[in-house]
Design an enzyme around this catalytic site. Structure first.
Site, short mmCIF file in Angstrom:
data_model
loop_
_atom_site.label_atom_id
_atom_site.label_comp_id
_atom_site.label_asym_id
_atom_site.label_seq_id
_atom_site.Cartn_x
_atom_site.Cartn_y
_atom_site.Cartn_z
N LYS A 237 1.04 -1.23 0.08
CA LYS A 237 0.06 0.04 0.05
C LYS A 237 0.77 1.23 -0.01
O LYS A 237 1.66 1.35 0.70
CB LYS A 237 -0.74 -0.21 1.41
CG LYS A 237 -1.74 1.20 1.63
CD LYS A 237 -2.77 1.19 2.77
CE LYS A 237 -3.15 2.42 3.02
NZ LYS A 237 -4.14 2.57 4.13
N ASP A 242 -2.67 10.02 3.70
CA ASP A 242 -3.98 9.60 4.03
C ASP A 242 -4.76 10.67 4.96
O ASP A 242 -4.75 10.65 6.09
CB ASP A 242 -4.17 8.22 4.55
CG ASP A 242 -5.66 7.72 4.67
OD1 ASP A 242 -6.52 8.36 4.20
OD2 ASP A 242 -6.11 6.77 5.26
N LYS A 249 -10.29 12.56 8.58
CA LYS A 249 -10.06 12.23 9.61
C LYS A 249 -9.89 13.40 10.43
O LYS A 249 -9.64 14.38 10.26
CB LYS A 249 -8.44 11.54 9.55
CG LYS A 249 -8.38 10.31 8.71
CD LYS A 249 -6.83 9.88 8.87
CE LYS A 249 -6.73 8.51 8.25
NZ LYS A 249 -7.30 7.32 8.79
N ASP A 260 1.64 6.33 5.51
CA ASP A 260 0.48 5.15 5.08
C ASP A 260 1.23 4.65 3.82
O ASP A 260 0.14 3.89 2.93
CB ASP A 260 -0.82 5.95 4.89
CG ASP A 260 -2.00 5.07 4.92
OD1 ASP A 260 -1.84 3.96 5.56
OD2 ASP A 260 -3.07 5.32 4.43
N ASP A 319 -12.11 7.06 3.59
CA ASP A 319 -11.06 6.84 4.54
C ASP A 319 -10.72 5.30 4.24
O ASP A 319 -9.52 4.80 4.74
CB ASP A 319 -11.32 7.22 5.87
CG ASP A 319 -9.99 7.34 6.60
OD1 ASP A 319 -9.04 7.32 6.21
OD2 ASP A 319 -10.04 7.51 7.83
N GLU A 321 -9.52 3.80 2.08
CA GLU A 321 -8.96 3.61 0.74
C GLU A 321 -8.01 2.57 0.28
O GLU A 321 -7.84 2.47 -0.86
CB GLU A 321 -8.32 5.32 0.48
CG GLU A 321 -6.82 5.47 0.94
CD GLU A 321 -6.94 5.25 2.42
OE1 GLU A 321 -7.71 5.06 3.02
OE2 GLU A 321 -5.64 4.82 2.90
N ARG A 323 -7.60 -0.67 0.87
CA ARG A 323 -8.27 -1.76 0.27
C ARG A 323 -8.71 -1.48 -1.46
O ARG A 323 -8.61 -2.28 -2.09
CB ARG A 323 -9.61 -2.21 1.02
CG ARG A 323 -10.71 -1.31 1.14
CD ARG A 323 -11.56 -1.75 2.28
NE ARG A 323 -11.13 -1.39 3.93
CZ ARG A 323 -11.77 -1.52 4.55
NH1 ARG A 323 -12.83 -2.10 4.67
NH2 ARG A 323 -10.89 -1.04 5.98
#
Ligand code: BES
Ligand code: ZN
Ligand code: ZN
Length: 472
Positions: A237, A242, A249, A260, A319, A321, A323
């Site tokens: 990833k 993020d 967030k 991230d 959020d 994102e 996956r």
């Protein structure tokens, strides 16, 4: 910018011998005759840990450091942790020399943990400060194994560097450049938005569309044997920041989300090791890189996208994102039919609740592979624990308008994310998913990691790759 302070060398003049033994009494003698001027440094490391004792002896231009842990009382995890802490304290004790230091490591066992402690604790991120404080550089002298460990922990430190670099200095484009620089001996392809469009990677694109920064897809290929088959596929990833997107967030600790992309960073580091160790297999890696930001062009909750696999996803929460980008990357890597696929991602905050920062959580569709991963975690002192990959978690992601939603209920968040990814795994693929969100950074300011990103995941994934290749 000197990232790697550790290297192996022939014994030089100012050698710091480091030894380890189970036999306490044989080291007692060295506790005498200390230079009082260095008493505070000694105190520093003598307090090093609860599981053992550290002895120091100063002698002209040499410092002898002895680590003694007495009898092994069954708790191997604690012992290894203590030895790695001793390594960190050892480094602290000699850091005042402000010069180049050679460490001569001669351990009966657990040299891996000691070297890990030395190298990981030497890491700091001060490239953007006006003055870098520490001019200390070190070499470790030892046998072939010692050299291997040095490569592994230097590589882990590189992943940490990518993670600690602020998001404005680690955009998808810059990440790709760092990876190309590091992996000069490998075939690295950097794909742009147009390539993603042509390949219908609309889940990845849906995350990128809110950002001014162009997304990138990194493909890294290592050929270690004849034949064009791919043995192992790695996916990481690579969200370079993020914010959560429109499902934004809270601002507290949002800065940590520069990390991230540590899954992607770990994959880069593992590929570097695969190539340095000249492993006899074909290994391929794919890293989807993008920011996740809110803007007028960003994905809105409820939007539906159909990714490369043909499955459509309702984005209920922007959020979740990771996956989405992984789904397209997993679909893409499986086109080259790897026997094994492993992905590594800072996927769910829920990992911090379930396992804290001591264990990586992993999910796996094959019991033999799961056993290899578990054993590799122990072997590499980067432990991982298996969590359930079960379709019982799938029902919460039913959507009325698409094949599935990207989020389920509030509880069991890590297992829900894992079974979402499983929807994009083909029948014959032996697959494991590592969720490193809980171990990503070191909020506790530990002796070994400081307050930095940990790079955890690099040792266990590399160990797993090595083991799998032996059994291919
Ligand atoms: N990148 C985060 C997960 C994360 C959290 C990593 C803390 C490292 C530290 C991920 O993209 C995310 O935001 N996940 C959500 C999923 C939720 C919306 C279902 C989460 O964990 O809250
Ligand atoms: Zn997120
Ligand atoms: Zn994320």
């Amino acid at each position: 910018k000197k990232l790697f302070v550790f290297e192996t060398q022939q014994p030089g003049k100012d050698v710091v011998p480091v030894a380890y033994s189970k036999d306490k009494d044989s080291f007692k003698i060295y506790n005498k005759g200390l230079d009082p001027g260095h008493a505070n440094y000694l105190a520093n490391i003598e307090a090093s840990n609860s599981t053992g004792e550290v002895f120091v002896r100063f002698e002209k231009d040499k410092i002898f450091v002895y680590v003694c842990f007495g009898e092994l009382k069954g708790d191997l995890e604690k012992l290894k942790d203590g030895i790695s802490m001793a390594g960190a304290k050892c480094l602290k004790a000699v850091a005042y020399l402000n010069t180049h230091i050679n460490f001569y490591v001669d351990f009966e066992e657990y040299d891996r943990d000691f070297i890990g402690g030395l190298i990981l604790s030497s890491y700091k991120y001060d490239f953007n400060k006006k003055e870098s404080k520490n001019k200390l550089t070190l070499s470790i002298i030892g046998n072939e194994n010692v050299k291997k460990y040095i490569s592994i922990y230097n590589s882990q430190n590189f992943a940490r560097f990518l993670g600690d670099t602020p998001a404005n200095l680690m955009t998808p484009t810059l990440f790709a450049e760092y990876a190309c620089d590091l992996l000069k001996d490998l075939k690295v392809e950097v794909f742009d938005k147009k390539f993603m469009e042509e390949n219908k990677m609309n889940l990845l694109l849906s995350v990128a569309q809110g950002s001014e920064q162009e997304p990138r897809l990194l493909s890294i290929s290592y050929k270690g044997r004849e034949s064009d088959e791919v043995d192992i596929g790695l996916v990481g990833k690579g969200i370079t920041f993020d914010s959560g997107g429109i499902s934004i967030k809270p601002s507290a600790n949002m800065a940590a989300m520069k990390g991230d992309m540590l899954g992607g960073a770990s994959v880069v580091s593992v590929m570097k090791l695969v190539s340095d160790f000249k492993l006899k297999a074909n290994v391929r890696a794919v890293i989807p890189l993008t920011e996740n930001l809110p803007s007028g062009s960003a994905t809105k909750p409820g939007d539906v996208f159909c990714g490369m696999s043909g499955k459509s996803v309702e984005v209920d929460n922007t959020d979740a994102e990771g996956r989405l980008v992984l789904a397209d990357a997993l679909t893409y890597i499986q086109q080259s039919k790897p026997k094994y696929v492993m992905d590594i991602a800072t996927l769910t905050g829920a990992m911090a609740i379930s396992l804290g920062d001591s264990f990586i959580g992993f999910f796996c569709n094959d019991d033999k592979l799961a056993e290899v991963i578990y054993q590799s975690g122990i072997q590499s002192s980067d432990p991982a624990w298996r969590l359930p990959l079960s379709s019982l978690y799938l029902s919460s992601m039913k959507s009325t308008v698409a094949d599935l939603k990207n989020v389920g209920g509030r509880f069991g968040g890590s297992a829900i994310a894992a079974i979402f990814l499983n929807e994009f795994i083909e029948k014959d693929t032996k697959w494991a998913h590592f969720d490193i969100a809980g171990v990503m950074d070191s909020s506790r300011n530990t002796a070994v990691y400081g307050k930095y990103m940990t790079g955890k995941g690099v040792p266990v994934v590399f160990e797993t790759v090595q083991t799998l290749i032996q059994h291919l």
